[in-house]
Write a protein that holds these residues in place. Structure first.
Motif, short mmCIF file in Angstrom:
data_model
loop_
_atom_site.label_atom_id
_atom_site.label_comp_id
_atom_site.label_asym_id
_atom_site.label_seq_id
_atom_site.Cartn_x
_atom_site.Cartn_y
_atom_site.Cartn_z
N VAL A 261 39.23 45.68 -25.51
CA VAL A 261 40.39 44.91 -25.94
C VAL A 261 41.05 44.34 -24.68
O VAL A 261 41.22 45.07 -23.68
CB VAL A 261 41.41 45.77 -26.72
CG1 VAL A 261 42.65 44.96 -27.07
CG2 VAL A 261 40.77 46.34 -27.98
N THR A 262 41.43 43.05 -24.73
CA THR A 262 42.04 42.42 -23.56
C THR A 262 43.48 42.01 -23.86
O THR A 262 43.84 41.71 -24.99
CB THR A 262 41.26 41.17 -23.13
OG1 THR A 262 41.32 40.18 -24.17
CG2 THR A 262 39.81 41.52 -22.86
N ASN A 263 44.26 42.02 -22.82
CA ASN A 263 45.63 41.49 -22.88
C ASN A 263 45.85 40.65 -21.62
O ASN A 263 45.84 41.19 -20.51
CB ASN A 263 46.64 42.63 -22.94
CG ASN A 263 48.07 42.12 -23.11
OD1 ASN A 263 48.28 41.01 -23.57
ND2 ASN A 263 49.03 42.92 -22.69
N THR B 78 30.17 47.31 -19.71
CA THR B 78 31.01 46.61 -18.74
C THR B 78 31.65 45.40 -19.41
O THR B 78 31.20 44.93 -20.45
CB THR B 78 30.20 46.16 -17.52
OG1 THR B 78 29.18 45.24 -17.95
CG2 THR B 78 29.56 47.35 -16.82
N PHE B 79 32.70 44.89 -18.76
CA PHE B 79 33.37 43.68 -19.26
C PHE B 79 33.57 42.75 -18.07
O PHE B 79 34.25 43.09 -17.09
CB PHE B 79 34.72 44.03 -19.89
CG PHE B 79 35.34 42.91 -20.67
CD1 PHE B 79 35.12 42.79 -22.04
CD2 PHE B 79 36.14 41.96 -20.04
CE1 PHE B 79 35.69 41.75 -22.76
CE2 PHE B 79 36.70 40.91 -20.75
CZ PHE B 79 36.48 40.81 -22.11
N THR B 80 32.96 41.54 -18.16
CA THR B 80 32.99 40.59 -17.05
C THR B 80 33.71 39.31 -17.48
O THR B 80 33.44 38.78 -18.58
CB THR B 80 31.56 40.25 -16.60
OG1 THR B 80 30.88 41.46 -16.23
CG2 THR B 80 31.57 39.29 -15.42
N ILE C 161 42.71 45.37 -19.29
CA ILE C 161 41.44 45.52 -19.99
C ILE C 161 41.35 46.97 -20.48
O ILE C 161 41.40 47.91 -19.67
CB ILE C 161 40.24 45.18 -19.09
CG1 ILE C 161 40.45 43.79 -18.44
CG2 ILE C 161 38.95 45.22 -19.87
CD1 ILE C 161 40.57 42.66 -19.43
N THR C 162 41.23 47.15 -21.77
CA THR C 162 41.21 48.48 -22.38
C THR C 162 39.87 48.73 -23.06
O THR C 162 39.35 47.85 -23.75
CB THR C 162 42.34 48.63 -23.42
OG1 THR C 162 43.60 48.39 -22.77
CG2 THR C 162 42.34 50.02 -24.05
N VAL C 163 39.33 49.93 -22.84
CA VAL C 163 38.06 50.30 -23.47
C VAL C 163 38.23 51.61 -24.22
O VAL C 163 38.90 52.53 -23.75
CB VAL C 163 36.93 50.41 -22.43
CG1 VAL C 163 37.18 51.52 -21.42
CG2 VAL C 163 35.58 50.62 -23.13
N THR C 164 37.64 51.67 -25.40
CA THR C 164 37.55 52.91 -26.18
C THR C 164 36.08 53.27 -26.29
O THR C 164 35.26 52.47 -26.75
CB THR C 164 38.16 52.74 -27.58
OG1 THR C 164 39.55 52.42 -27.46
CG2 THR C 164 38.02 54.03 -28.39
N LYS D 203 44.34 47.66 -14.96
CA LYS D 203 45.20 46.49 -14.79
C LYS D 203 44.65 45.63 -13.65
O LYS D 203 44.33 46.14 -12.58
CB LYS D 203 46.63 46.91 -14.47
CG LYS D 203 47.59 45.74 -14.35
CD LYS D 203 49.01 46.23 -14.06
CE LYS D 203 49.96 45.04 -13.91
NZ LYS D 203 51.35 45.49 -13.62
N ILE D 204 44.55 44.35 -13.92
CA ILE D 204 44.01 43.41 -12.94
C ILE D 204 45.08 42.37 -12.64
O ILE D 204 45.64 41.75 -13.55
CB ILE D 204 42.74 42.72 -13.48
CG1 ILE D 204 41.67 43.79 -13.80
CG2 ILE D 204 42.20 41.70 -12.49
CD1 ILE D 204 40.50 43.25 -14.59
N THR D 205 45.37 42.17 -11.35
CA THR D 205 46.41 41.24 -10.92
C THR D 205 45.82 40.19 -9.98
O THR D 205 45.07 40.53 -9.06
CB THR D 205 47.54 41.99 -10.18
OG1 THR D 205 48.09 42.96 -11.07
CG2 THR D 205 48.63 41.03 -9.75
N VAL D 206 46.15 38.94 -10.27
CA VAL D 206 45.69 37.84 -9.41
C VAL D 206 46.77 37.60 -8.35
O VAL D 206 47.94 37.38 -8.67
CB VAL D 206 45.47 36.55 -10.24
CG1 VAL D 206 45.00 35.42 -9.32
CG2 VAL D 206 44.47 36.80 -11.36
#
Length: 336
Positions: free
Chosen positions: A240-242, A255-257, A270-273, A286-289
């Motif tokens: 799931v992405t936000n 993986t999620f690319t 980016i959340t994974v279950t 959490k990914i920050t640009v």
């Protein structure tokens, strides 16, 4: 009973009789001793053994020496010793536990009786069972055993004792993890024996680890790749992405690319279950640009220069640095 019992009839004492409680381990031979004393120069006439209730009420006749002293199945009687009559029960069963009564009659036909208990001690094989409840991700280890005297039970994990109980032991693991895996052993013991049963618990719900929150440069490709441990390894992934609507550009479900925006300050979660047959777990990164040169990644003696989807480290030219003050002064002099 622990003392002789006797009575007086017409001024004469009836035989004194004493039977002691007896214990025996299951399967062994039991002996119940009836000690007696005959008074006033009289002699023993007969000895009888009976099954009886806890109140001494006769249930059935086992032996009467007046009739027969030969063995009867597992039962035999020994009256060869003076003032003692011994009842032997071979290869005892649990059903042999109960009360036994001895009656002694003397030559004047005065009689007296006493009774006592026989306890058959035993320890059954210990049972160990594991029940799991997938929705709750918990596991219950149950150890149970029958025995008398009441057995003491101990539960070990990898040879370290973790719980004690009697008769039935219940150990619950609320949320099973990899650290809960290992060898679980139940011991049960009483004066009869020690019994052991063992299982190996080697399954657990997923555990997810993201190394850390990530800082990336504008337009950079990022791969969210969590470390997952689980057993069994029949795992599935749900991402799931936000903000929502971001597409995974690789074909690996683990993986999620995706490519981040060019705008500094954009944030993603980016959340994974991850789920297996035991349970599930959820974790996020959490990914920050941001400008990749903000934290001076190139270090001393290098210049950080932003390029497409990252940065480049350019060695610092000291000759230019030495000329800078001179050029600045010359420029200033011209302007003045």
């Amino acid at each position: 009973m622990s003392v002789y019992l006797f009575s007086v009839v017409n001024g004469l004492r009836a035989p004194a009789v004493m039977v002691l409680d007896s214990n025996v381990n299951l399967g062994e031979d039991a002996t119940i001793k009836c000690a007696y004393e005959i008074f006033d120069a009289r002699s023993r006439d007969t000895v009888s053994w009976f099954n009886c209730t806890s109140a001494g009420t006769i249930l059935n006749v086992l032996f009467n020496t007046y009739i027969d002293i030969s063995p009867k199945g597992r039962y035999s009687i020994d009256i060869s010793q003076d003032n003692v009559a011994i009842l032997t029960i071979s290869n005892t069963l649990l059903s042999d536990s109960g009360y036994y009564k001895c009656t002694v009659v003397d030559s004047s036909f005065y009689s007296n009786s006493d009774f006592a208990s026989l306890t058959v001690q035993y320890l059954d094989e210990i049972m160990i069972d594991v029940s799991s409840y997938t929705d709750e991700r918990n596991v219950i280890i149950t150890c149970s055993v029958n025995g008398y005297p009441i057995p003491q039970m101990e539960l070990y994990k990898d040879d370290t004792i973790i719980m004690t109980e009697t008769t039935k032991l219940i150990y619950m693991i609320d949320i099973i993890t990899e650290s809960d895996g290992g060898s679980y052993k139940c011991n049960a013991s009483n004066i009869v024996d020690v019994k052991t049963s063992e299982i190996v618990l080697d399954y657990y719900a997923p555990v997810i680890t993201f190394v850390r929150d990530v800082i990336v440069g504008p337009g950079e490709d990022i791969v969210a790749a969590p470390k997952v441990s689980a057993n069994p390894n029949d795992i599935t992934y749900k991402w799931v992405t936000n903000p929502p609507g971001i597409n995974d550009t690789d074909n690996d479900t683990a993986t999620f690319t995706f490519r981040v925006a060019e705008v500094v300050g954009t944030n993603y979660t980016i959340t994974v279950t991850v789920t297996n047959s035991i349970g599930s777990a959820t974790n996020s990164v959490k990914i920050t640009v941001q400008n990749p040169c903000v934290d001076d990644p190139c270090g001393y003696n290098n210049i950080c220069e932003v390029i497409e989807r990252g940065y480049s480290c350019i060695p610092f030219d000291y000759s230019d640095a030495l000329n800078c003050p001179r050029k600045f002064n010359e420029d200033t002099a011209i302007k003045n």
